[in-house]
Design an enzyme around this catalytic site. Structure first.
Site, PDB file in Angstrom:
ATOM      1  N   CYS A   1      -2.587  15.163   2.893  1.00 37.15           N
ATOM      2  CA  CYS A   1      -3.611  15.176   1.842  1.00 37.15           C
ATOM      3  C   CYS A   1      -4.310  16.528   1.884  1.00 37.15           C
ATOM      4  O   CYS A   1      -4.546  17.064   2.962  1.00 37.15           O
ATOM      5  CB  CYS A   1      -4.620  14.042   2.100  1.00 37.15           C
TER       6      CYS A   1
ATOM      7  N   CYS B   1     -10.985  10.050   8.058  1.00 33.51           N
ATOM      8  CA  CYS B   1      -9.643   9.591   7.665  1.00 33.51           C
ATOM      9  C   CYS B   1      -8.570  10.342   8.447  1.00 33.51           C
ATOM     10  O   CYS B   1      -8.569  11.570   8.506  1.00 33.51           O
ATOM     11  CB  CYS B   1      -9.465   9.820   6.167  1.00 33.51           C
TER      12      CYS B   1
ATOM     13  N   CYS C   1       0.866  -1.179   0.000  1.00 34.91           N
ATOM     14  CA  CYS C   1       0.000   0.000   0.000  1.00 34.91           C
ATOM     15  C   CYS C   1       0.905   1.232   0.000  1.00 34.91           C
ATOM     16  O   CYS C   1       1.619   1.495   0.959  1.00 34.91           O
ATOM     17  CB  CYS C   1      -0.898  -0.046   1.238  1.00 34.91           C
TER      18      CYS C   1
END
Ligand code: SAH
Ligand code: SF4
Length: 387
Positions: free
Chosen positions: A136, A143, A129
């Site tokens: 972000c 999240c 991953c």
């Protein structure tokens, strides 16, 4: 069982900061860029194609990091390469291994920033991953990465570098003369780590071109899944320029709820997103889209939601991955009860879709979906007064 945790190597002596080295890094260049770089440094044009192919194999097939070991190149040419270029990868700062075998790497990249990469071993595959950004820009409310503001995009070198350091740790580079090993520990790649890959399109595309190249790391495009929160204008481009499998962070069945969970929905709503997704399988010649759906207690997990989801995606070849919410410190949600998740899965399954429930992996080391967050921002703030 407690997780065996590798020693924190932050205490080890550091190598010279890579940014102090002015030589360009060869890692992360596409074949065309590598060829151009060799010519710019003085390689005769007539030789450049062959040299590119040779270097490519050393870097990405054999995993060699030292020009001196590139034995099919003349000694003088090896010295020329060493004088003009470097081979630089992210540095593993901390490596943790979960009780379930999941490995998490904290990597330091240029500028002193940090990102996380996770390796998930399963019976029939091993999935890496990979992160695409430090932090972000989006702020999905469930999240952990979304609570860290964007620090910067990763370069193609730093994205490919994550694959290479994982292969180092797994001891998976081929050994000359040994029989070819067909079973790969790192067999699949998902762009589901930190960041929104479609807000860093060019670097992600170049890195995936390198990873897919048959004379190097050689991962098939069908073993690569890019996950997006729904950056609609880049979806057709992903099909054309990468051609990998696509996953989408769907997570809600009405715009009102999706607006709060995945705020990019206010820019490109469910209907617009579904329009782009409908075209993807044809454009990318891939089979089906994965719809990721995080199960949040009392928020998006009703039978009605499940039925609405089925109606919305009608006609799209799809698989629905149900992800039990993975908590993080201060998170404003709870995981749906197991019986609720199963009831939801059942409705989708009966409508004819695969609806696997993702078992959280590496929770004890905060490596599960949505738990990644590096200390970059905080570390910068702590250091600031001394700057
Ligand atoms: N930015 C991309 C890829 C990274 S996230 C995207 O959003 O698609 C990988 C998946 O984990 C996404 O579906 C994301 O929505 C989901 N996720 C994020 N936080 C989570 C959490 N706390 N628990 C479970 N899944 C989460
Ligand atoms: Fe960013 Fe994806 Fe997390 Fe949303 S779910 S904040 S897009 S990493």
């Amino acid at each position: 069982m407690t997780a065996p945790i590798a020693p924190d190597v932050r205490t080890l002596p550091r190598r010279a900061a890579p940014e102090a080295d002015p030589r360009p890094n060869l890692i992360g260049l596409t074949r065309a860029e590598l060829r151009a770089a060799l010519i710019a440094a003085g390689t005769p044009e007539g030789q450049a194609r062959m040299r590119t192919g040779q270097l490519w194999q050393w870097l990405y097939h054999w995993g060699v990091r030292d020009f001196a070991q590139m034995t099919n190149l003349a000694k003088e040419y090896r010295a020329f390469l060493a004088a003009n270029f470097r081979i630089a990868l992210p540095e593993v700062v901390v490596r943790q291994v979960s009780a379930d075998g999941t490995r998490k790497y904290l990597l330091r990249i240029e500028g002193g920033h940090e990102v996380e990469t996770v390796y998930i071993p399963e019976e029939d595959r091993g999935t890496l991953c990979v992160s695409s950004q430090v932090g972000c820009t989006l702020t999905c409310s469930f999240c952990h990465t979304g609570t860290q503001r964007l620090v910067r995009n990763l370069t193609a070198a730093e994205i490919v570098g994550q694959v290479m350091v994982a292969r180092d740790d797994l001891g998976e580079w081929p050994v000359p003369g040994a029989p070819k090993d067909e079973t790969r520990l790192l067999s699949n790649l998902v762009l589901m780590g930190m960041g929104e890959p479609l807000y860093n399109f060019e670097a992600v595309r170049d890195a995936m071109q390198i990873v897919m190249d048959g004379e190097g790391l050689s991962l098939s495009r069908r073993r690569i899944t890019l996950s997006t929160s729904g950056v609609v204008p880049e979806i057709a481009r992903t099909a054309a320029e990468i051609g990998c499998l696509l996953a989408v962070s769907f997570h809600a069945t009405t715009d009102a709820v999706r607006d709060t969970l995945v705020p990019i929905n206010r820019k490109w709503n469910i209907a617009t997103l579904l329009g782009a997704l409908r075209d993807y399988p044809r454009l990318s010649n891939s089979e089906r889209i994965t719809f990721e759906y995080v199960m949040l207690k009392g928020v998006n997990d009703s039978d009605e939601d499940a039925r609405r989801l089925v109606r919305l995606i009608a006609g799209i070849p799809a698989k629905i991955n149900l992800i039990p919410f993975n908590p993080w410190p201060g998170a404003p949600y709870e995981r749906s009860d197991w019986a609720r998740i199963e009831a939801f899965a059942d409705i989708i399954y009966k409508a004819g879709y695969a609806s696997p429930i993702r078992t959280p992996r590496g929770e004890d080391i905060m490596a599960a979906c949505g738990q990644l967050k590096s200390e970059t921002e905080r570390a910068r703030r702590v250091r600031a007064p001394a700057d």
